[in-house]
Structures are given as C-alpha cells and as structure tokens.
Motif scaffolding. Sequence first.
Motif, mmCIF file in Angstrom:
data_model
loop_
_atom_site.group_PDB
_atom_site.id
_atom_site.type_symbol
_atom_site.label_atom_id
_atom_site.label_comp_id
_atom_site.label_asym_id
_atom_site.label_seq_id
_atom_site.Cartn_x
_atom_site.Cartn_y
_atom_site.Cartn_z
ATOM 1 N N THR A 264 0.807 -1.223 0.000
ATOM 2 C CA THR A 264 0.000 0.000 0.000
ATOM 3 C C THR A 264 0.839 1.272 0.000
ATOM 4 O OG1 THR A 264 -0.107 -0.089 2.420
ATOM 5 C CG2 THR A 264 -1.909 -1.147 1.176
ATOM 6 N N ARG A 265 2.134 1.137 0.225
ATOM 7 C CA ARG A 265 3.041 2.288 0.167
ATOM 8 C C ARG A 265 4.182 1.989 -0.778
ATOM 9 N NH1 ARG A 265 5.347 4.916 5.436
ATOM 10 N NH2 ARG A 265 6.461 2.923 5.490
ATOM 11 N N ALA A 314 8.272 7.628 1.219
ATOM 12 C CA ALA A 314 7.139 6.697 1.216
ATOM 13 C C ALA A 314 5.920 7.441 0.678
ATOM 14 C CB ALA A 314 6.866 6.184 2.622
ATOM 15 N N ASP A 316 1.776 6.979 -0.729
ATOM 16 C CA ASP A 316 0.578 6.127 -0.770
ATOM 17 C C ASP A 316 0.429 5.504 -2.161
ATOM 18 O OD1 ASP A 316 -1.859 4.912 -0.335
ATOM 19 O OD2 ASP A 316 -3.015 6.768 -0.556
#
Length: 345
Positions: A264-265, A314, A316
């Motif tokens: 998800t990242r 990082a 999303d």
Amino acid sequence: MQADKPVFELKDIRRRFAQTAAIDGVSLTVQRGEILGLIGRSGAGKSTLIRCLNGLETIDSGEILFDGQTISRLSEGGWRTVRRHIGIIFQHFNLLSSRNVLDNVALPLKLMGAPRKQRHNRAMELLELVGIADKAFSYPARLSGGQKQRVGIARALASNPSVLLCDEATSALDPETTRSILELLEKINRQMNITILLITHEMDVIRNIAQRVIVLDHGKIVEQGPVKDIFARPQTPTTQSLLQVITPSLPVSIAAKLDPVLGTRGIVVLHISGAQARRPFLNDLAAQTGMAAQIIQGGIDTIQGEAVGKLFLAIDATDRKKFTQAVEWLARHSDKSEVLGFTHD
C-alpha cells in the motif's frame, strides 16, 4: 614555475608488476592551485600513481610532464632537482624519532645545503603556520597523531614546493583530528596557492576539501569531474559504492519488507541537487499531483556551495495511477529517482 602550465600532465601512463597492471593507461591534468582528490579502493593503483609522480616508480610507457617539462625519463640527479618542488605527506608521518620537531622540519633544507640559521628560521616559520611552534624542541614520541602530521606538513613545505602530494594523509587519524588537518591543508592551498593532490580511499575527505575528483579502479580512471557533480550524479558502480559509506541508505527494517509489486506504500529513492534541492519540492509535489510523500531516511547536504541530497520517500500506493503520476513528477524534478518496491505499512 610557468603560471599558464598545468602542474602535472599525465599522458597514457602505464606501470605493470609482473602480470598485474597497476596503472593502465591513465591520462589526467592537475591544474595549478587546485585541490584534486584521487580516490579508489585498496589496489586501485593510487599509491603506485603517486610514486610515479615523484620518481619512486618508473613508468613503463606514456609521458609525465611537470610544469610543462617531461620528467618521465629523468636520471636520479634530475629527479632530485624536481623533488624540491614536490612536497609529500605520508600516512604514517615518517618522522625521525632521534630528531626533535624543529630538526625534522629543517631536514630537507639541510640536505639541500642551506645554512643553519636559514634552516632554523624557515622551520620555525612553518611550525607557526601549522600551529605547533610550541613543540619545536619536542620529540615525535611525545606528539599526538595530529601533531605528528602537522610536523609532516611543515616538513613537506620546507623547500617551498609548488605541489603537495598527500598519500592517505588522514587515514591514521580520528575524525576530529582529520577535520583539523583538512582545514590546515585548505588554508595552505588558499594562502600559498600550493596545488594539492589528495590520494585517499575516503569519500568524506574528498567531500570536505577537494574541488575536483578522479575515481580510479584497477589502474584506470572510471569517472572524474567537479566534486559536487560526482556526489550528485555518480555514474559508475565504483563511485556509487564508494559513496555508500557516507550517503544515506534505506533502513534494513524497511528493506526487508519490500515487495516488487504488492503493498500500500511505494518506497522511492530520490537524488536531487542544485535549485530543485533548495525548493520545498514535497510541497510542490502535493500541490501539483495531490500526493503527499513522507521522508523516511536521508537529507540535503551542501558540497562546494551546492545543495546535494539523497532521500527515501514513502508514498501512498493504494491508487496506482496516482502513485505513478507522483513518481513521474519526481523523475522530472530530480536528477534521478527509482521505485525500490512496496510495503504494507
């Protein structure tokens, strides 16, 4: 010395030991008044090269010019004359334990036949310059490593050379002492316009003092240029490897969780320099793409007045289309960027 001539010019020089090519076709120029760093791993050919520059090794082929004159095939008598213009600073100081500091510094002048008073005055002048005049009558055994290296620097300057060859001059010293010695060398370069060729395996030394760097690997030059450019945009695996010691790396705890596809990242490494590194580029990223980025490692350094940074971000990645747009934006506004993988937290 001829002001319009480089101090050294090396033209395709080669030196072999049995079947091993220690120097394999090196061509370079050392400009008058510059601080040039020559870096490479152990066995890269650095020490052999510096020995060729002061006649302690004879090249097999090619040509070496000093102040516009060919010195490659000089007799030993000819080299003695040239060496008066070439000071050398050693890793392990090479001081004579039986002589005090003053006599160690004055030794080159004694070998040149200078009168005793002249030797004394010049040695004291140089000890003042390097900041240890109070140790003039001490013996090397009573000195710290940094003090010994200051004596070595003063001795190298005794004959008023136009160039200093520094052979791993700080590798035996602790970090604080290393900084003080580099500051001294920079002062000497600035005040006396002495050319400095700095041989080292430490990129941190290059970053702190050199204006230009040459990367040597297996006897060949693999990369060269202004220090700020090499640090911002290293082109070869050798340079990138040498830089790893002093540049940020992805934390092991995150690297261990990376997946090439799932997560998800997204974790992105970003190399940035110059005007872009001075901008609030993460704010720009959010404003122009609607995507926020978190810095998880890294920072911005200043090298020769230019901002140079390496950052791990990082972002999303639940919406891969938006993530891709953010990555493309970063690629356009940086020297280099790369998606390292994805994590779930």
